[in-house]
Design a protein around this motif. Sequence first.
Motif, short mmCIF file in Angstrom:
data_model
loop_
_atom_site.label_atom_id
_atom_site.label_comp_id
_atom_site.label_asym_id
_atom_site.label_seq_id
_atom_site.Cartn_x
_atom_site.Cartn_y
_atom_site.Cartn_z
N ARG A 234 -7.12 -2.98 6.21
CA ARG A 234 -6.93 -1.78 5.38
C ARG A 234 -5.47 -1.45 5.11
N VAL A 235 -4.57 -1.78 6.06
CA VAL A 235 -3.15 -1.53 5.80
C VAL A 235 -2.66 -2.47 4.70
N GLU A 236 -3.02 -3.73 4.82
CA GLU A 236 -2.64 -4.70 3.79
C GLU A 236 -3.24 -4.31 2.44
N ASN A 237 -4.49 -3.85 2.44
CA ASN A 237 -5.13 -3.42 1.20
C ASN A 237 -4.40 -2.23 0.58
N MET A 238 -3.98 -1.28 1.43
CA MET A 238 -3.26 -0.11 0.94
C MET A 238 -1.97 -0.52 0.22
N VAL A 239 -1.24 -1.44 0.83
CA VAL A 239 0.02 -1.91 0.23
C VAL A 239 -0.26 -2.64 -1.08
N LYS A 240 -1.29 -3.47 -1.09
CA LYS A 240 -1.64 -4.22 -2.30
C LYS A 240 -2.07 -3.29 -3.44
N MET A 241 -2.88 -2.29 -3.11
CA MET A 241 -3.36 -1.36 -4.14
C MET A 241 -2.22 -0.56 -4.74
N ALA A 242 -1.28 -0.14 -3.88
CA ALA A 242 -0.13 0.62 -4.37
C ALA A 242 0.68 -0.22 -5.35
N SER A 243 0.88 -1.47 -4.98
CA SER A 243 1.65 -2.38 -5.85
C SER A 243 0.93 -2.62 -7.17
N ALA A 244 -0.37 -2.84 -7.11
CA ALA A 244 -1.15 -3.12 -8.32
C ALA A 244 -1.20 -1.91 -9.25
N SER A 245 -1.09 -0.70 -8.68
CA SER A 245 -1.17 0.52 -9.49
C SER A 245 0.15 0.83 -10.20
N GLY A 246 1.19 0.07 -9.87
CA GLY A 246 2.49 0.32 -10.47
C GLY A 246 3.35 1.27 -9.68
N GLU A 247 2.87 1.74 -8.52
CA GLU A 247 3.64 2.61 -7.63
C GLU A 247 3.74 1.96 -6.25
N PRO A 248 4.56 0.91 -6.13
CA PRO A 248 4.63 0.18 -4.86
C PRO A 248 5.22 1.01 -3.73
N MET A 249 4.80 0.69 -2.53
CA MET A 249 5.39 1.33 -1.35
C MET A 249 6.76 0.73 -1.11
N LYS A 250 7.74 1.60 -0.91
CA LYS A 250 9.14 1.14 -0.89
C LYS A 250 9.82 1.26 0.45
N SER A 251 9.28 2.08 1.37
CA SER A 251 10.04 2.29 2.60
C SER A 251 9.14 2.39 3.83
N SER A 252 9.69 1.93 4.92
CA SER A 252 9.10 2.12 6.24
C SER A 252 10.27 2.37 7.19
N PHE A 253 9.99 3.06 8.29
CA PHE A 253 11.07 3.51 9.17
C PHE A 253 10.76 3.22 10.64
N THR A 254 11.78 2.93 11.42
CA THR A 254 11.66 3.04 12.86
C THR A 254 11.80 4.51 13.22
N TYR A 255 11.38 4.88 14.41
CA TYR A 255 11.52 6.27 14.85
C TYR A 255 12.99 6.68 14.84
#
Length: 304
Positions: A234-255
Motif C-alpha cells: 500500500r505504501v508503494e501504491n500510494m506513491v505510484k498513484m500520486a505520481s500517476a495523478s500528476g501530483e508526485p510525492m516530493k519529500s520524506s524526512f528523518t526525525y
Amino acid sequence: MKQNESSLTSLVSAFGRVFHSKYDTPKIFDDFIAKDLISEEEFSTISKNMINGIQFFNKDIGQRYKDNQEEILKWITQVQLSPTPLARSAYCEKVLINEVNLGVEQYVILGAGLDTFGFRYPELNNSLEIFEIDHPATQEFKKKKLKDVKLNIPENLHFVSMDFTNKFSKQDLIDKGFDNKKTFFSLLGVSYYLTKEENENLIRDLFTSIPSGSSIVFDYADEKLFEENGMSNRVENMVKMASASGEPMKSSFTYNEIEGMLEKSGLLIYEHLSPNMINELYFRNRTDYLSAFETIHFIHAVKK
C-alpha cells in the motif's frame, strides 16, 4: 490544480470519512456531517471506480472476492484509502480541543477540502474563529455543496481562497479577520507533496509574527517512504498513484530533519507519534482491515 482535480481530491477524501461513519465499528473519527456533502450518485461512482481498481491494488483480493464487491470496496477503503486520514483527523481535533481549553482563539485549516469541523462544533461559535484555506476551485466547489444541502455557514467560519503550496499570503488571512492571537494550524495530507524547502518556507511563513504558544499538527512521511512496500504494497501504491495523478510525492524526512526544520521557525516538538504509536492509539484490537500506515508520522509542534 484544475477545478475537476481539486473537486475530485476533496470528494475522495470525504468519501473515506463517509464510508467509515456509515460502516465501520468502532469509530476512529466520526465525521457525521460529511455524508451531507456527497450525493448518492457521487458515493456510488467513487465506490465503483475503487472496485474496478482492485487489480491494481491487489489481484489476489480481487480474485478471492470476485463475487463480493462490498468486501472488495471495504478492503480497498480500509487498507489503502482511510487509515491515515481517519487517524490524523482524530489526533488533530483531539489536540485542537485541548489547545482551545488552553486559550487558542483561532484555527487555521490548510488544505481544508470538505472539512466539517466548523459544523460539528457549534459550541465553539463564540470562542474560536476558523479559517479554511484552500485552492479557489475547491472552495467554490464546497460552497456550492453547502448551498445545495442548505447547510448554513457559521459566523465564525471564514473561507480564504489561496494556493498556499505556491505562495502563502498572511495578508489574505488578515483580510478575512485573522488577528495576532494564539493560533492552532492543521496541515494534514500536504507535506509529502511539497519539497523540503517548500515545507520549511511554509512553516516559517505561518509562524512569523504569531504569538508564543501557537502550534501546529501535521503528518509527514519518514525516510523509508520511497523504499517501503507496506502491507499489500500500500505504501508503494500510494506513491505510484500520486505520481500517476500528476501530483508526485516530493519529500520524506528523518526525525532529526523535521526537528531541525521546526527549530528554524522557533518551534519545539511537543509530541511525535510514530506508525507503531498511531497503530496502538487508534487501531488496536480491531477486527477489520484498518491499521496504521507504515512510514507516516504525526507531529504536534509549539512555538516557543
